[in-house]
Design an enzyme around this catalytic site. Sequence first.
Site, PDB file in Angstrom:
ATOM      1  N   TYR A  50       0.327  -0.582  -0.014  1.00  0.00           N
ATOM      2  CA  TYR A  50      -0.171   0.160   0.211  1.00  0.00           C
ATOM      3  C   TYR A  50       1.130   0.901  -0.383  1.00  0.00           C
ATOM      4  O   TYR A  50       1.003   2.041   0.834  1.00  0.00           O
ATOM      5  CB  TYR A  50      -1.224  -0.175   1.270  1.00  0.00           C
ATOM      6  CG  TYR A  50      -2.581  -1.077   1.374  1.00  0.00           C
ATOM      7  CD1 TYR A  50      -2.912  -1.092   0.198  1.00  0.00           C
ATOM      8  CD2 TYR A  50      -2.285  -2.638   2.110  1.00  0.00           C
ATOM      9  CE1 TYR A  50      -3.720  -1.741  -0.388  1.00  0.00           C
ATOM     10  CE2 TYR A  50      -2.868  -3.111   1.641  1.00  0.00           C
ATOM     11  CZ  TYR A  50      -3.800  -3.349   0.562  1.00  0.00           C
ATOM     12  OH  TYR A  50      -5.139  -4.097   0.330  1.00  0.00           O
ATOM     13  N   GLY A  62     -13.569  -6.120   3.321  1.00  0.00           N
ATOM     14  CA  GLY A  62     -12.834  -5.159   1.841  1.00  0.00           C
ATOM     15  C   GLY A  62     -11.942  -6.324   1.729  1.00  0.00           C
ATOM     16  O   GLY A  62     -11.255  -6.233   0.812  1.00  0.00           O
ATOM     17  N   TYR A  86     -18.707  -3.763  -3.764  1.00  0.00           N
ATOM     18  CA  TYR A  86     -17.452  -3.355  -3.207  1.00  0.00           C
ATOM     19  C   TYR A  86     -16.360  -2.572  -3.853  1.00  0.00           C
ATOM     20  O   TYR A  86     -15.708  -1.584  -3.388  1.00  0.00           O
ATOM     21  CB  TYR A  86     -15.962  -4.816  -2.876  1.00  0.00           C
ATOM     22  CG  TYR A  86     -16.499  -5.521  -0.879  1.00  0.00           C
ATOM     23  CD1 TYR A  86     -15.561  -5.832  -0.481  1.00  0.00           C
ATOM     24  CD2 TYR A  86     -18.024  -6.360  -1.224  1.00  0.00           C
ATOM     25  CE1 TYR A  86     -16.503  -6.830   0.824  1.00  0.00           C
ATOM     26  CE2 TYR A  86     -18.673  -7.121  -0.376  1.00  0.00           C
ATOM     27  CZ  TYR A  86     -18.170  -7.006   1.052  1.00  0.00           C
ATOM     28  OH  TYR A  86     -18.712  -7.589   1.531  1.00  0.00           O
ATOM     29  N   ARG A 136     -13.700 -12.328  -0.933  1.00  0.00           N
ATOM     30  CA  ARG A 136     -13.681 -12.877  -2.481  1.00  0.00           C
ATOM     31  C   ARG A 136     -14.072 -14.160  -2.837  1.00  0.00           C
ATOM     32  O   ARG A 136     -14.126 -15.448  -1.508  1.00  0.00           O
ATOM     33  CB  ARG A 136     -12.843 -12.277  -3.331  1.00  0.00           C
ATOM     34  CG  ARG A 136     -12.546 -10.694  -3.863  1.00  0.00           C
ATOM     35  CD  ARG A 136     -11.322 -11.031  -4.941  1.00  0.00           C
ATOM     36  NE  ARG A 136     -11.112  -9.967  -5.334  1.00  0.00           N
ATOM     37  CZ  ARG A 136     -11.806  -8.788  -6.645  1.00  0.00           C
ATOM     38  NH1 ARG A 136     -12.558  -9.435  -6.802  1.00  0.00           N
ATOM     39  NH2 ARG A 136     -11.641  -7.587  -6.641  1.00  0.00           N
TER      40      ARG A 136
END
Length: 306
Positions: A34, A141, A192, A175
């Site tokens: 990230y 998430g 999402y 997922r």
Amino acid sequence: MPSDAENSLLEYHPQQYGDDPTSIRDTDKYTDEYVRGFVEKWDELIDWDQRMESEGNFFIEELRKRGVRKVLDVATGTGFHSVRLIEAGFEVVSADGSPYMLAKAFENGRRRGHVLRTIQADWRWLNRDVTGRFDAVICLGNSFTHLFSDRDRRKALAEFYSALKHDGVLVIDQRNYDSILDHGFDSKHQYYYCGDQVSARPEHMDDGLARFCYQFPDGSTYHLNMFPLRKQYTIDLMRQVGFQRVDTYGDFQETYHEADPDFFVHVAEKCYHSLLPKDQRAPADAGHVDYDDEDVTDVGGEGVQR
């Protein structure tokens, strides 16, 4: 004065995966993935307005019907669910392992008139950094997929369990990796990751790695290496750690065909409360006990390291 680490965080630099990106299968890698440029584009990927419309009040209603007041959001990201829950009247503590995600979440909260209570924390040692007990822990998430080893996943779930009050609830999503592994990738791009100008597709898939590629309108490209969690494996882990009941929804629906949903949402309850007949259940507000850290020792077998 900002520290060298803080200054480094503010710099723009590319993701680094080395010569063989598919060999990177390490829980500790996620904070490096990230980078600042990726985080600043994350809200383009999410599209807050579209995501709010697609998921409706699912999480708010699930928490309200269990009498939840105090929530720990352990995968805050850029703050979408923390802000939504604050605006719905919940008391929220926002945690994340990425300091830059937390900075972005705080900024997003201020823009909407809220001051988020943010804490940087590694899930595997969550209770070292986060004090108190919560009615609910949420891990949303598709974030749980960042844990690459069975031990790390069990340790994180044990920490979530310990952070909950005795009748608390854990909400985790993921997922539908079963469908991707067994039938190939086919996303409705409705839930999402709702940004209609952003591409989010798997670049490599095997039983131990889901490497996703994210492409943005300006031509920039980023990647995430994640572990492809099987649905039943995740459910079994939650039960083994100590959660007494796990209900799973497909794209926020109670009934679904296994291959259809893009995402699963697991709602795991810590106690037997919901298994009792309705006329024997205690009121939602009854029986809450705030344990001190030293009082909580039974968290599903592994214990909590302090």
